[in-house]
Enzyme design. Structure first.
Site, PDB file in Angstrom:
ATOM      1  N   GLU A 121     -43.085 -12.581   4.282  1.00 33.93           N
ATOM      2  CA  GLU A 121     -42.133 -13.070   5.282  1.00 33.93           C
ATOM      3  C   GLU A 121     -42.605 -14.380   5.908  1.00 33.93           C
ATOM      4  O   GLU A 121     -41.809 -15.303   6.093  1.00 33.93           O
ATOM      5  CB  GLU A 121     -41.927 -12.022   6.384  1.00 33.93           C
ATOM      6  CG  GLU A 121     -41.342 -10.724   5.905  1.00 33.93           C
ATOM      7  CD  GLU A 121     -42.378  -9.673   5.546  1.00 33.93           C
ATOM      8  OE1 GLU A 121     -42.055  -8.477   5.639  1.00 33.93           O
ATOM      9  OE2 GLU A 121     -43.523 -10.037   5.169  1.00 33.93           O
ATOM     10  N   CYS A 165     -44.062  -6.105   9.343  1.00 41.37           N
ATOM     11  CA  CYS A 165     -45.118  -5.680  10.262  1.00 41.37           C
ATOM     12  C   CYS A 165     -44.900  -6.392  11.605  1.00 41.37           C
ATOM     13  O   CYS A 165     -44.062  -7.289  11.714  1.00 41.37           O
ATOM     14  CB  CYS A 165     -46.477  -6.029   9.673  1.00 41.37           C
ATOM     15  SG  CYS A 165     -46.855  -7.803   9.670  1.00 41.37           S
ATOM     16  N   HIS A 224     -48.432 -13.188   4.575  1.00 43.50           N
ATOM     17  CA  HIS A 224     -47.469 -12.159   4.192  1.00 43.50           C
ATOM     18  C   HIS A 224     -46.234 -12.846   3.618  1.00 43.50           C
ATOM     19  O   HIS A 224     -45.957 -14.014   3.910  1.00 43.50           O
ATOM     20  CB  HIS A 224     -47.080 -11.318   5.406  1.00 43.50           C
ATOM     21  CG  HIS A 224     -48.172 -10.421   5.885  1.00 43.50           C
ATOM     22  ND1 HIS A 224     -47.926  -9.328   6.675  1.00 43.50           N
ATOM     23  CD2 HIS A 224     -49.515 -10.442   5.676  1.00 43.50           C
ATOM     24  CE1 HIS A 224     -49.057  -8.711   6.940  1.00 43.50           C
ATOM     25  NE2 HIS A 224     -50.039  -9.375   6.355  1.00 43.50           N
TER      26      HIS A 224
END
Length: 158
Positions: free
Chosen positions: A56, A84, A54
């Site tokens: 991040e 998330c 992801h």
């Protein structure tokens, strides 16, 4: 302290690269320390066949390498979408001070992404995390990423 548009616009630009390459979803993240940009990354899950890629997580990896430390205290992360649970956990463990995000988890869930409907605020409260959270930042620009993603013929949700 007010959020800075520059790192979010960089995160948006990074996410837009996936509208051309479809190497991941329409997600970008940028980590800053003061006025210094440490890392700006996009989601690369599809290119790398790795569910942890992801935006991040990719940004945390790059910033940690740049600082030669897992401890990113004093940093802020700008994410085009609410982190998330996996990303929130990594942000917490990296000791990032603040999350600034655009669209919400329900926004991307509506696109078909396999999101867990656990908002960052709930994770913060349940886990007693000290990270500060600010949502809806540059919301229209972040929503435009999702709208443009929907127009792609070769898009893939996961």
């Amino acid at each position: 302290m007010e959020a800075d548009e520059r790192p979010m616009r960089l995160a948006i630009a990074e996410a837009r690269k996936n509208l051309r390459t479809v190497s991941g979803g329409p997600f970008g993240a940028c980590i800053v320390k003061g006025s210094r940009i440490l890392a700006c990354e996009r989601n690369t899950l599809l290119r790398r066949n790795d569910a942890t890629c992801h935006a991040e997580i990719n940004a945390i990896r790059r910033a940690s390498k740049k600082l030669a430390s897992y401890d990113l205290s004093g940093c802020e992360i700008y994410a085009t979408t609410e982190p998330c649970p996996m990303c929130f956990g990594a942000i917490h463990w990296a000791r990032i001070d603040r999350i600034i995000y655009g669209t919400s988890i329900p926004d991307v869930r509506r696109l078909g992404f396999n999101e867990l409907m656990i908002p960052a605020g709930k994770m913060k409260a349940e886990g007693k995390s000290k990270v500060r959270i600010e949502g809806g930042f540059l919301l229209d620009e972040c929503k435009s990423l999702l709208k443009d993603w929907l127009k792609l013929k070769k898009r893939k949700v996961y």
